[in-house]
Each structure stands twice: as C-alpha cells, then as structure tokens.
Enzyme design. Structure first.
Site, PDB file in Angstrom:
ATOM      1  N   GLU A  44       0.873  -1.164   0.000  1.00  0.00           N
ATOM      2  CA  GLU A  44       0.000   0.000   0.000  1.00  0.00           C
ATOM      3  C   GLU A  44       0.918   1.223   0.000  1.00  0.00           C
ATOM      4  O   GLU A  44       1.825   1.311   0.831  1.00  0.00           O
ATOM      5  CB  GLU A  44      -0.874  -0.013   1.258  1.00  0.00           C
ATOM      6  CG  GLU A  44      -1.875   1.112   1.203  1.00  0.00           C
ATOM      7  CD  GLU A  44      -2.801   1.186   2.407  1.00  0.00           C
ATOM      8  OE1 GLU A  44      -2.772   0.278   3.253  1.00  0.00           O
ATOM      9  OE2 GLU A  44      -3.531   2.188   2.478  1.00  0.00           O
ATOM     10  N   ARG A 269       5.839 -12.770   9.606  1.00  0.00           N
ATOM     11  CA  ARG A 269       6.523 -11.540   9.224  1.00  0.00           C
ATOM     12  C   ARG A 269       7.873 -11.446   9.909  1.00  0.00           C
ATOM     13  O   ARG A 269       8.133 -12.093  10.917  1.00  0.00           O
ATOM     14  CB  ARG A 269       5.664 -10.309   9.528  1.00  0.00           C
ATOM     15  CG  ARG A 269       5.295 -10.105  10.974  1.00  0.00           C
ATOM     16  CD  ARG A 269       4.595  -8.753  11.164  1.00  0.00           C
ATOM     17  NE  ARG A 269       3.559  -8.498  10.196  1.00  0.00           N
ATOM     18  CZ  ARG A 269       3.445  -7.364   9.479  1.00  0.00           C
ATOM     19  NH1 ARG A 269       4.302  -6.387   9.626  1.00  0.00           N
ATOM     20  NH2 ARG A 269       2.461  -7.207   8.645  1.00  0.00           N
ATOM     21  N   LYS A 279       4.563   0.824   9.852  1.00  0.00           N
ATOM     22  CA  LYS A 279       4.643   2.039   9.038  1.00  0.00           C
ATOM     23  C   LYS A 279       4.153   3.249   9.813  1.00  0.00           C
ATOM     24  O   LYS A 279       4.652   4.345   9.630  1.00  0.00           O
ATOM     25  CB  LYS A 279       3.789   1.859   7.787  1.00  0.00           C
ATOM     26  CG  LYS A 279       4.483   1.105   6.679  1.00  0.00           C
ATOM     27  CD  LYS A 279       3.717   1.331   5.389  1.00  0.00           C
ATOM     28  CE  LYS A 279       3.606   0.048   4.598  1.00  0.00           C
ATOM     29  NZ  LYS A 279       2.600   0.115   3.549  1.00  0.00           N
TER      30      LYS A 279
HETATM   31  P1  ATP Z   1       0.021  -1.548   6.617  1.00  0.00           P
HETATM   32  O1  ATP Z   1      -0.855  -2.619   6.024  1.00  0.00           O
HETATM   33  O2  ATP Z   1      -0.221  -1.266   8.054  1.00  0.00           O
HETATM   34  O3  ATP Z   1       0.110  -0.332   5.793  1.00  0.00           O
HETATM   35  P2  ATP Z   1       2.182  -3.296   5.929  1.00  0.00           P
HETATM   36  O4  ATP Z   1       3.570  -3.241   6.458  1.00  0.00           O
HETATM   37  O5  ATP Z   1       1.419  -4.560   6.024  1.00  0.00           O
HETATM   38  O6  ATP Z   1       1.473  -2.116   6.638  1.00  0.00           O
HETATM   39  P3  ATP Z   1       1.757  -3.339   3.105  1.00  0.00           P
HETATM   40  O7  ATP Z   1       2.074  -2.267   2.152  1.00  0.00           O
HETATM   41  O8  ATP Z   1       0.362  -3.794   3.211  1.00  0.00           O
HETATM   42  O9  ATP Z   1       2.246  -2.786   4.469  1.00  0.00           O
HETATM   43  O10 ATP Z   1       2.730  -4.565   2.880  1.00  0.00           O
HETATM   44  C1  ATP Z   1       3.007  -5.090   1.628  1.00  0.00           C
HETATM   45  C2  ATP Z   1       3.395  -6.529   1.757  1.00  0.00           C
HETATM   46  O11 ATP Z   1       4.532  -6.661   2.595  1.00  0.00           O
HETATM   47  C3  ATP Z   1       2.298  -7.380   2.358  1.00  0.00           C
HETATM   48  O12 ATP Z   1       2.161  -8.547   1.586  1.00  0.00           O
HETATM   49  C4  ATP Z   1       2.795  -7.691   3.733  1.00  0.00           C
HETATM   50  O13 ATP Z   1       2.321  -8.929   4.160  1.00  0.00           O
HETATM   51  C5  ATP Z   1       4.307  -7.673   3.556  1.00  0.00           C
HETATM   52  N1  ATP Z   1       4.972  -7.292   4.805  1.00  0.00           N
HETATM   53  C6  ATP Z   1       4.755  -6.189   5.542  1.00  0.00           C
HETATM   54  N2  ATP Z   1       5.513  -6.203   6.653  1.00  0.00           N
HETATM   55  C7  ATP Z   1       6.247  -7.334   6.617  1.00  0.00           C
HETATM   56  C8  ATP Z   1       7.228  -7.913   7.491  1.00  0.00           C
HETATM   57  N3  ATP Z   1       7.597  -7.332   8.619  1.00  0.00           N
HETATM   58  N4  ATP Z   1       7.773  -9.103   7.118  1.00  0.00           N
HETATM   59  C9  ATP Z   1       7.413  -9.686   5.977  1.00  0.00           C
HETATM   60  N5  ATP Z   1       6.506  -9.205   5.127  1.00  0.00           N
HETATM   61  C10 ATP Z   1       5.921  -8.036   5.425  1.00  0.00           C
END
Ligand code: ATP
Ligand code: MG
Length: 563
Positions: A44, A269, A279
């Site tokens: 996102e 994760r 984030k």
């Molecule tokens: P948010 O959804 O709160 O904005 P997010 O870190 O999940 O935060 P996304 O942009 O939705 O952000 O993440 C993109 C991809 O990265 C998703 O598939 C998510 O599962 C993966 N991802 C995010 N954080 C991690 C992490 N710490 N380790 C591994 N994969 C991650």
C-alpha cells in the site's frame, strides 16, 4: 548470536527449501496451475518500504525466479486518504534496487475499480451482498465478540432491486461519508469475526491520487485483494500471518464469483529487535523529526539501509538467511550485520582513516621527504590491486591508540614503547607533549628505517600495528557513526516506545582525516576504514568541499585483534 552460529544458518538456509517451495513443488507435480507460477508484491503506498517488505519482495521474486515464473509489483492503492505519489516512487525505486524484476508488470489496484464494481453488482444480483445503513459504531456494536455472536441488521433483507439501486446511488455520490456501506451477506454468527457480514465498500468523498474524483466509494482490503490477485492470474498469493483469519473470506468472495482462484499462503513476518517496523510508527519518527527523513541511515527502511551503505546483495542474503517460518519470531539485528559484513568484506576497498586524530612527529625523519608506500586494496581479492599512500614526518594516529598509563595487555603505543605503523615502519614514542590542561596533544617519536614493511632488513617484532594518515596529504572529512535506534530490544512492547529512543544513535565527528586516495570517493562505493568499520559516502550531506562518510557497520574481525 555468534558469527559461527550465523555462518551455520547461512550455509543451511541456502540448502533448505521452505514450506512454500514444497507447496509449489507439489502444485507443479499435480499440474494445478498448468505449470504457471505467478507471485506479486502488493504494497500500500502509504509509507516507505522497510526490511520486512524486503523479505517479502525477496521471497515473492525469488519464487518467481526459481520456478521460472513471473513476479508482479502491484500497488494496493485502495485508500486515498493515506496514499501519496512520493511513496509510489520510492517503492518502485526500492523494489528495482533490490533486483526484483517486474518488467512491464507494474499494476495498480485502482485500475481495477470498475471491474470490482461490476463484480459487486454480480454478488448483489446473487443476493450475496446488501447495502447497510448502519454507521461504523453501529456495525461494531452489532458484530458481537469472540465469545458472542453478532446480530443481523434489518437491511440484510433488502431486495436485490433496492440494493442495486442504492449501490448505484452510493457510487454516484448521493450519500455522505459513512452513511452507507456495502456488506457481504455471510453469517453474523460465524466463529470467525471476519465472516460476520464484512464491509466491501465504504463511502469516502476524497480524491484518489490516480483516479481523481472518479470514485467516492472505495473497496476494503478483504474485498479488493482477492480480486486483484484473481485478475492478475496470481497462483500463490503470499502474505503475512495476520491474514490467516481472512483466508476464509478471500476464498468466499472468489468462490461466490466463480472466478480464477489463487491460493493464499501465509508466512511469519520479519521482526527485528532494537527497531520498530510498523509504518505508522516509522511515519511518526519522520513527521516528528526524531530522524532525518525516511532514508535516515538509522531507519530500518530500505532507503535508510541503502543510504547507510547496505548493498542489495546483503539484504537478499539476509532475507534468505532468516528463512520462511510459519510462526512469528524475532530476528536478531546481528544477523543482518553478519550479512552485510560478509558482503562488504569481499568487495570493500580498504583505506586508512583516523577518526579522532592525535599528532605524531617523527623527529628523525627528513623535513620535506614524502615516501609513497604500497598498500593492498583488499586482502580478500588480489584483483583489486594496490595503491600508494604518502608517508612523511608528521602523521596522525587514533587518539585511542596511545595510552599514557596503559593497562596490562595494551599493545599499541605507550611512552617509551614501540608499535608498527601499518604498511610503514616501527616507531618508538620518545616524548609526550601535553597542553596546560594535561591533555596529550602530540607525540614525538622516532622511526626505525630498517623496519619498512615488506622490505625491511630488521628482524624486530612488535605486538601492535596501528593505522595512520600523513598530516599534509590527509583529507578532512565528516564521519557519522550510528548505533541502534532504540535502547531496548522490543520498544513496541511499551506504549511509551519513544522513551526508548537511543540518544546516542548518531555521533557526528566533524574533523576526521582520511588518506588522499579517498578524495574522489563516490556515492555508492563501499570502503573499509581499516580497524574502524565499513563506510560509504553519504549521498545527502556530502558536498564538493567536504565528504561525509556514514559508517555502515563496525568490524568484527580485523588485523589488529590482538589489542
Ligand atoms: P500496513 O498494512 O499497516 O500499511 P504493511 O507493512 O502490512 O502495513 P503493506 O504495504 O500492506 O504494508 O505490505 C506489503 C506486503 O509486505 C504485504 O504482503 C505484507 O504482508 C508484507 N509485509 C509487511 N511487513 C512485513 C514484514 N515485517 N515481514 C514480511 N513481510 C511483510
Ligand atoms: Mg498491510
């Protein structure tokens, strides 16, 4: 965690296939996807990417590469209030820098909004969704809890015609924010709360960064994500564990529509200690100026690590080393440092730099003489060659390499003692010059001409070797040393997490000296300052007049390990 231990994980992990590879192996055997493998990374655009995302990118791209499939970069840009073009641009840059090839497969979920709308209409016609008049609080109040079922809303019984009409009017902007939602008609008593008539569309009167004012209804993650995957013919939709409870919903939507149906697979994760990875928290650090932007070298962001001097190879190696787990765990930051040291040891050019200079005068060395001494650029790689460094009567050494009252076992310079200057001669400290405050300001020494490195005839041996620069030719630079951003392993375990910011996470040394070969050091080069660590030129603060070096990581092993 010891380096030895890390090395073992490293060599093991490259041999090991993770559980996702096993699933795909099996799918290939049964020809489930006609031999296709298609993955995606779906960020996102509401912030910069961090090292957790790097792991997800490496995993998804690595699968596509290893199974000769394809990898998409897809922005999940479904929430206009938090998303910005700056984030889109930085994410594209980071994914490319990591080496994850998406070729022409750059997609935006917002480009599918019309198709998603039509899919929603289809579900309305099937009697599977309804327009609901409850506001957010009322929906929350009727959803029930983990122990109690939710209650049906009266709007659940609306006719298909009424729903079609209301949904159309939602789209055309007739209603205010929050006045209505479109909800899936599933089961308000489901033990899985995600299945209790989840929201598919919300009314948000806000312009979208790509769609402008075309839409005032926006799809939720749960509704949108499976459709995005389906439209792109993703085979394995890999996400983090918090979506495990959403999988039944992912499957429900795609089954009800009867469309192409990828398999969602969850993995743990990445969590690193001594930092934060949400984030929202990273944004707060940036907005409230606790750090110097998203790319501050102390940040766990990809752009921060890049500015700090991490290579994409090291990040990919790290992602592989930590592996893919089904259960959440915390990874020690030393594992990341191990990967970067391992990488830079092989590639970094060596040089001598004195961070906190102490002047030395060699009283028996001719006034105007300058000798060019030969130095090895990288003992790990003979192809990197040699260079000359100037040596003269006045030199600088590290303040910490001299002690007036040394403890036992101190093998560097002491009054009356001898030490070898790297690539040069053995010198002896004859006199210590102090200022009126009693601080050592200069050492008057003599050198032994018979002890020249490589060619000397003397059999003399000393225990310590120290680095130095020649006073006249040395280049003044600024050096930035970094420490952990937080003082405790798990800062987010406390709601006052900002209290645990490390006040010493950045130390700026404005008057360090480097050997003249570094005068033209370029952004992107990796240099080992012997005994001081791996460094790189800071792309933001370096100027023509003064170079600024970031320390990427300290050294563990160095040639002066006998202290
Ligand atoms: P948010 O959804 O709160 O904005 P997010 O870190 O999940 O935060 P996304 O942009 O939705 O952000 O993440 C993109 C991809 O990265 C998703 O598939 C998510 O599962 C993966 N991802 C995010 N954080 C991690 C992490 N710490 N380790 C591994 N994969 C991650
Ligand atoms: Mg997310």
């Amino acid at each position: 965690m010891s380096e030895q231990h890390n090395a073992e994980i490293l060599s093991e992990s490259t041999k090991k296939k993770n559980f996702i590879y096993e699933i795909i192996d099996e799918d290939l055997k049964t020809n489930k996807w006609n031999g296709n493998v298609q993955t995606r990374f779906p960020p996102e655009p509401n912030g910069y990417l961090h090292i957790g995302h790097a792991k997800s990118i490496c995993l998804n791209y690595g699968i596509a590469r290893d199974f000769k499939g394809k990898f998409n970069l897809r922005f999940d840009d479904t929430n206009p209030s938090k998303e910005e073009q700056e984030y889109v641009d930085s994410i594209i840059e980071d994914v490319k820098w990591l080496g994850a090839e998406f070729e022409d497969r750059l997609f935006f979920a917002s480009d599918y909004f019309e198709q998603m709308y039509q899919f929603a209409v289809e579900l309305i016609k099937k009697g599977k969704t309804y327009v609901c008049d409850l506001n957010a609080d009322e929906i929350r109040a009727t959803r029930g809890t983990l122990t109690e079922p939710g209650t049906d809303c009266a709007d659940r019984n609306r006719s298909v015609e009424e729903n079609l009409d209301l949904f159309k009017r939602m789209r055309s902007g007739e209603f205010k924010n929050g006045e209505k939602t479109l909800r899936a008609k599933i089961d308000m008593t489901s033990p899985n709360i995600n299945m209790r008539d989840p929201i598919m569309y919300r009314i948000v009167h806000e312009d979208h960064q790509r769609q402008g004012n075309k839409w005032c209804i926006y799809p939720t993650y749960d509704w949108a994500h499976g459709l995005e995957d389906s439209l792109e013919k993703i085979t394995h939709s890999i996400c983090t564990l918090e979506f495990e409870n959403h999988r039944p919903l992912y499957d429900w939507f795609l089954n009800e529509l009867g469309v192409y149906h990828p398999q969602q697979i969850e993995f743990a994760r990445l969590n690193l200690n001594y930092t934060v990875m949400s984030k929202r928290k990273l944004l707060q650090l940036v907005k409230e100026n606790y750090v110097d932007g998203w790319d501050d070298p102390r940040m766990p962001t990809i752009s921060g690590l890049r500015r700090r001097g991490y290579s994409s190879e090291a990040l990919r190696d790290f992602a592989e080393t930590v592996g893919v787990a089904k259960r959440d765990a915390q990874t020690d930051i030393s594992l990341l440092e191990f990967s970067i040291r391992n990488d830079l040891n092989k590639r970094a050019q060596r040089a001598m730099a004195v961070l906190r200079p102490l002047k030395i005068v060699l009283t028996n060395y001719p006034e105007d003489k300058v000798e060019e001494l030969e130095a090895i650029n990288n003992p790990e790689d003979a192809l990197m060659g040699k260079r000359n460094i100037p040596f003269s009567r006045e030199l600088f050494i590290e303040q910490t390499d001299f002690m007036g009252n040394p403890p036992k076992g101190f093998h560097r310079l002491v009054p009356g003692g001898e030490v070898r200057l790297r690539y040069a001669y053995i010198i002896k400290c004859d006199e210590v010059v102090k200022n009126e405050d009693g601080e050592v300001v200069e050492l008057r020494c003599s050198f032994d001409p018979e002890t020249k490195s490589g060619t000397g005839t003397s059999a003399k041996k000393v225990k310590g070797t120290i680095h130095w620069v020649s006073a006249k030719q040395a280049v003044p630079v600024e050096v930035r040393l970094y420490d952990r951003l937080f003082t405790i392993e798990n800062p987010t375990s406390d709601e006052n997490w900002l209290n645990f910011l490390n006040p010493h996470s950045l130390e700026i040394i404005t008057d360090a000296l480097v050997e003249p070969s570094l005068r033209d050091a370029k952004i992107g080069e990796h240099i080992q300052f012997e005994r001081n660590g791996y460094f790189c030129v800071d792309p933001k603060f370096s100027t023509q007049e003064k170079l600024v070096f970031n320390r990427t990581v300290t050294l563990k092993d160095s040639w002066t390990s006998k202290k």
